[in-house]
Design an enzyme around this catalytic site. Structure first.
Site, PDB file in Angstrom:
ATOM      1  N   ASP A 168      -0.380  -7.594   1.129  1.00  0.00           N
ATOM      2  CA  ASP A 168       0.099  -6.109   1.775  1.00  0.00           C
ATOM      3  C   ASP A 168       1.913  -6.438   1.606  1.00  0.00           C
ATOM      4  O   ASP A 168       2.363  -6.059   2.398  1.00  0.00           O
ATOM      5  CB  ASP A 168      -0.230  -5.678   2.623  1.00  0.00           C
ATOM      6  N   SER A 219       4.326   2.328   8.062  1.00  0.00           N
ATOM      7  CA  SER A 219       3.909   1.245   7.119  1.00  0.00           C
ATOM      8  C   SER A 219       5.215   0.893   6.376  1.00  0.00           C
ATOM      9  O   SER A 219       5.951   1.753   5.899  1.00  0.00           O
ATOM     10  CB  SER A 219       2.916   1.622   6.080  1.00  0.00           C
ATOM     11  N   HIS A 228       0.838  -1.376   0.079  1.00  0.00           N
ATOM     12  CA  HIS A 228      -0.109   0.077   0.158  1.00  0.00           C
ATOM     13  C   HIS A 228       0.860   1.392   0.042  1.00  0.00           C
ATOM     14  O   HIS A 228       0.288   2.460  -0.054  1.00  0.00           O
ATOM     15  CB  HIS A 228      -0.950   0.034   1.276  1.00  0.00           C
TER      16      HIS A 228
END
Length: 253
Positions: free
Chosen positions: A111, A195, A67
């Site tokens: 992901d 992230s 992402h």
């Protein structure tokens, strides 16, 4: 994008991230000893104006979250830094993004993304890869560490200029049931902007920071389980895509 435009975008990005000059990173924890995690990579999307973390796994590849992918040609990587206020576009490395072909941007399944560096890095005291699990069934120690340059609070308003780390313990959160997911929960953990960073357990990167949410005044953090994706990681790194296949769409090397 010209070097001048890239530099301007980077300066604007670094000067407009909220939080002022007093920033201390991950929610809870402590500031890392400078360069004590030489595998950490700071990733900047010059187009979207956002940042992510990643980690070096070889002289040619960085792992991060899918992402974190940006528009073609917009991602750059910075290696060997502790304080992001000292980075400069001249020290960036261009990358080609290879997101997992089955990544789902609604459920965050798969992901995971590999970034191929457009030129191999030279290992040093400040730039070194982190070890990956060796087999799919490798046991994961419960005591782990997560690090990054993300938010110091859950609302995401205050990011960090320096690398920060915090110890976390693996848990069995109610919704942590997907085969490629592991979780931690507590008052501390990764925040917005972390992230793509690694969950390191016993000096091995076992997870990739994917998402988190608040539950009963605690943070439930979800990570991609690296052991689950070892076959894809190894095949992608050992057999680079040829031609203009799907994994090569964002190539700029």
């Amino acid at each position: 994008m010209s070097l001048l435009l890239c530099l301007g975008a980077l300066v604007l990005l670094l000067n407009t991230v909220p939080g002022g000059s007093m920033r201390h990173g991950i929610i809870g924890g402590n500031v890392s000893v400078p360069h004590s995690h030489p595998f950490m990579v700071y990733i900047v999307d010059l187009n979207k104006g956002k940042t992510c973390d990643g980690f070096l796994v070889s002289e040619n590849y960085v792992i991060t979250a899918a992402h974190c992918n940006g528009f073609p040609y917009s991602l750059v990587a910075f290696l060997g830094f502790h304080n992001t206020s000292k980075i400069h576009i001249n020290y960036s490395v261009s990358v080609s993004a290879i997101p997992h072909p089955k990544y789902n941007n609604e459920t965050y399944e798969n992901d995971i993304m590999l970034l191929k560096l457009c030129k191999p890095v030279v290992f040093s005291d400040t730039v070194k890869p982190v070890a990956l699990p060796t087999c799919k069934n490798e046991k994961i120690p419960k005591k782990c560490t997560v690090m990054g340059w993300g938010s110091i609070d859950f609302n995401g308003r205050n990011s960090s200029k320096v690398l920060k780390e915090v110890n976390v313990t693996l848990s069995k959160a109610n919704d942590c049931t997907a085969p490629d997911m592991i979780c931690t929960e507590g008052k501390t953990g990764p925040g917005k902007g972390d992230s793509g960073g690694p969950l390191v357990c016993g000096n091995v990167a076992h997870g990739i920071v994917s998402s988190n949410y608040a539950f009963n005044n605690e943070i439930v953090s979800r990570y991609v389980r690296i052991t689950y994706h070892l076959p894809w990681i190894k095949s992608t790194m050992n057999k680079p895509p040829k031609g203009r296949g799907r994994a090569d769409l964002h190539s700029k090397c």
